[in-house]
Design a protein around this motif. Structure first.
Motif, PDB file in Angstrom:
ATOM      1  N   PRO A 169       0.829  -1.250   0.015  1.00  0.00           N
ATOM      2  CA  PRO A 169      -0.021  -0.009  -0.141  1.00  0.00           C
ATOM      3  C   PRO A 169       0.802   1.280   0.029  1.00  0.00           C
ATOM      4  O   PRO A 169       0.485   2.208  -0.445  1.00  0.00           O
ATOM      5  N   ALA A 170       2.115   1.006   0.669  1.00  0.00           N
ATOM      6  CA  ALA A 170       2.924   2.243   0.680  1.00  0.00           C
ATOM      7  C   ALA A 170       3.668   2.715  -0.953  1.00  0.00           C
ATOM      8  O   ALA A 170       4.039   3.865  -0.877  1.00  0.00           O
ATOM      9  N   GLY A 171       3.516   1.749  -1.951  1.00  0.00           N
ATOM     10  CA  GLY A 171       4.051   1.993  -2.915  1.00  0.00           C
ATOM     11  C   GLY A 171       3.421   3.363  -3.804  1.00  0.00           C
ATOM     12  O   GLY A 171       4.137   4.130  -4.149  1.00  0.00           O
ATOM     13  N   PRO A 172       2.249   3.216  -4.058  1.00  0.00           N
ATOM     14  CA  PRO A 172       1.614   4.433  -4.793  1.00  0.00           C
ATOM     15  C   PRO A 172       2.256   5.776  -4.185  1.00  0.00           C
ATOM     16  O   PRO A 172       2.100   6.756  -4.793  1.00  0.00           O
ATOM     17  N   TYR A 173       1.919   5.737  -2.697  1.00  0.00           N
ATOM     18  CA  TYR A 173       2.366   6.959  -1.890  1.00  0.00           C
ATOM     19  C   TYR A 173       3.771   7.329  -2.219  1.00  0.00           C
ATOM     20  O   TYR A 173       4.231   8.494  -2.597  1.00  0.00           O
ATOM     21  N   THR A 174       4.667   6.319  -2.009  1.00  0.00           N
ATOM     22  CA  THR A 174       6.209   6.638  -2.499  1.00  0.00           C
ATOM     23  C   THR A 174       6.265   7.097  -3.914  1.00  0.00           C
ATOM     24  O   THR A 174       7.119   8.054  -4.069  1.00  0.00           O
ATOM     25  N   VAL A 175       5.510   6.573  -4.854  1.00  0.00           N
ATOM     26  CA  VAL A 175       5.837   6.903  -6.382  1.00  0.00           C
ATOM     27  C   VAL A 175       5.206   8.322  -6.558  1.00  0.00           C
ATOM     28  O   VAL A 175       5.880   9.115  -7.167  1.00  0.00           O
ATOM     29  N   THR A 176       3.862   8.562  -6.146  1.00  0.00           N
ATOM     30  CA  THR A 176       3.465   9.818  -6.322  1.00  0.00           C
ATOM     31  C   THR A 176       4.348  10.888  -5.367  1.00  0.00           C
ATOM     32  O   THR A 176       4.570  11.970  -6.055  1.00  0.00           O
ATOM     33  N   ALA A 177       4.887  10.630  -4.236  1.00  0.00           N
ATOM     34  CA  ALA A 177       5.618  11.615  -3.745  1.00  0.00           C
ATOM     35  C   ALA A 177       6.829  12.063  -4.346  1.00  0.00           C
ATOM     36  O   ALA A 177       7.120  13.177  -4.454  1.00  0.00           O
ATOM     37  N   TRP A 178       7.435  11.027  -4.794  1.00  0.00           N
ATOM     38  CA  TRP A 178       8.829  11.202  -5.352  1.00  0.00           C
ATOM     39  C   TRP A 178       8.631  12.066  -6.819  1.00  0.00           C
ATOM     40  O   TRP A 178       9.279  12.991  -7.086  1.00  0.00           O
TER      41      TRP A 178
END
Length: 406
Positions: A169-178
């Protein structure tokens, strides 16, 4: 998707980000960044090596020059690609070539700071940014996928499945934030600097002034055509009807019909004369601002006191702008102010024309209600001037125009 950037979407409601298009747009932004960055890492060093090796035979300078200018297409593609993470476009900082042809384009680009700044961005992208894109994609998506699929090869590795499911679940947030951070860095490096923006604003201002000048020239041409063409033909027709009336019997039916036609023709000539004055008054062209405003005041239904004392004729754009501002202001006074009198003053001091239009009406003039004040302000700004309005409820109303006489 009302947000302009991925940052805004994350800051407003992180939970709703997963249901928006931003994670997919961010993923596309990073994937294309890796693909494009990997390509530049291969192509540009190869071109530089070929250029350095072939310098003794002369053709190497072409390859070296291509590498030096590589930042221009790279930055153009990056500005286009940035729309995935930041929907606001980044303006192109480059000026139009000073001369036509490839040599003029090359000379302009080599002299621009933006070209070398874009080359520096290309170097940063090759050495750091695309590698970081790859690492974020790996840790955000690839590593969780590998952990989840680890028990397929080794059933005893089922604890990694739990870890992978927790990280997924943290993947989309990591990708979007970067992607948002990467886009912010790109915008910071590729956005035009103050001097480049100033040049573009100057070009926009000059273009707007040229449009106004062309419009005024067209108005003067139409006025001349109406005065020298249609109006003169109607006057000649009126004379011909007068001569024809001499041949008709006094008091006859034909005489009455010709008299009626002459009356209608006289009204048409009068209306056409008023129309030509509205398009561009002949008095303004022939005698200047003071005479044109005097004629305008004489035709006004309100008593208008005119005090215009100018030492010389002013530039045509200045006179035209001042006249039409006064004309529109007096028209607004007649329609909306309930005034019983108005006044116009103008004087020239230190190269600045100052025009004031006042009335004793009820005041309350508001540019947002369609009274034409916004159009007047735009016209003044096109002439590098400034328009100010004071119109408190109850009056009086004062319109103050300043125009530089370059």
């Amino acid at each position: 998707m009302r947000h302009r950037t991925a940052w805004q979407a994350l800051a407003e409601n992180p939970l709703r980000v997963l249901r928006s298009a931003w994670p997919w747009r961010s993923l596309a932004y990073l994937v294309t960044g890796v693909a494009f960055g990997g390509t530049t890492v291969v192509v540009l060093p190869a071109l530089l090596a070929i250029g350095v090796a072939s310098l003794p035979v002369g053709v190497g300078a072409v390859f070296v020059l291509a590498v030096a200018l590589s930042g221009v297409p790279v930055a153009r593609f990056e500005r286009w690609r940035l729309r995935l993470a930041d929907r606001d476009p980044v303006p192109d900082p480059h000026r139009p070539p000073e001369r036509p042809g490839a040599r003029g384009w090359l000379r302009t680009r080599l002299r621009e700071p933006a070209t070398w700044r874009e080359l520096g961005f290309t170097a940063v992208s090759m050495t750091a940014l695309w590698w970081m894109d790859l690492l974020v994609l790996a840790f955000g998506l690839v590593v969780p996928f590998l952990l989840i699929t680890a028990p397929l090869d080794d059933p005893s590795a089922w604890p990694w499945l739990v870890v992978g499911l927790c990280l997924l679940p943290a993947g989309p947030y990591t990708v979007t934030a970067w992607a948002a951070a990467r886009g912010a860095v790109t915008r910071l490096l590729l956005a035009p600097r103050d001097g480049e923006l100033g040049y573009r604003l100057t070009e926009v201002h000059a273009s707007r002034a040229r449009l106004v000048d062309a419009f005024d020239a067209e108005r003067r041409r139409i006025e001349r055509d109406l005065h020298d063409g249609a109006q003169q033909r109607l006057v000649s027709l009126n004379v011909a009807l007068g001569l024809a009336r001499l041949d008709a019997g006094p008091g006859s039916t034909l005489d009455q019909r010709i008299a009626d036609a002459q009356e209608q023709l006289t009204l048409a000539v009068s209306e056409l004369r008023e129309l030509s004055r509205g398009v561009h008054p002949k008095a303004l062209t022939d005698h200047g601002l003071a005479a044109a405003v005097e004629n305008l005041a004489a035709r006004s239904v309100l008593p208008v006191e005119v005090d215009i004392r100018l030492p010389r004729r002013l530039p045509t754009p200045v006179e035209t702008t001042a006249y039409f501002v006064v004309a529109e202001a007096l028209a607004n006074t007649t329609k909306h102010s309930q005034a019983t009198r108005a006044g116009v003053q103008a004087h020239l001091h230190a190269g600045m024309l100052t025009v004031s239009v006042r009335d004793n009406g009820v005041g309350g003039a508001d540019p947002t209600t369609g009274t034409g004040l916004v159009g007047l302000a735009d016209r003044a700004a096109a002439a590098d001037g400034r328009l100010r309005v004071s119109s408190p409820p109850g009056g009086p109303t004062l319109l103050h125009l300043e125009l530089p006489c370059h």
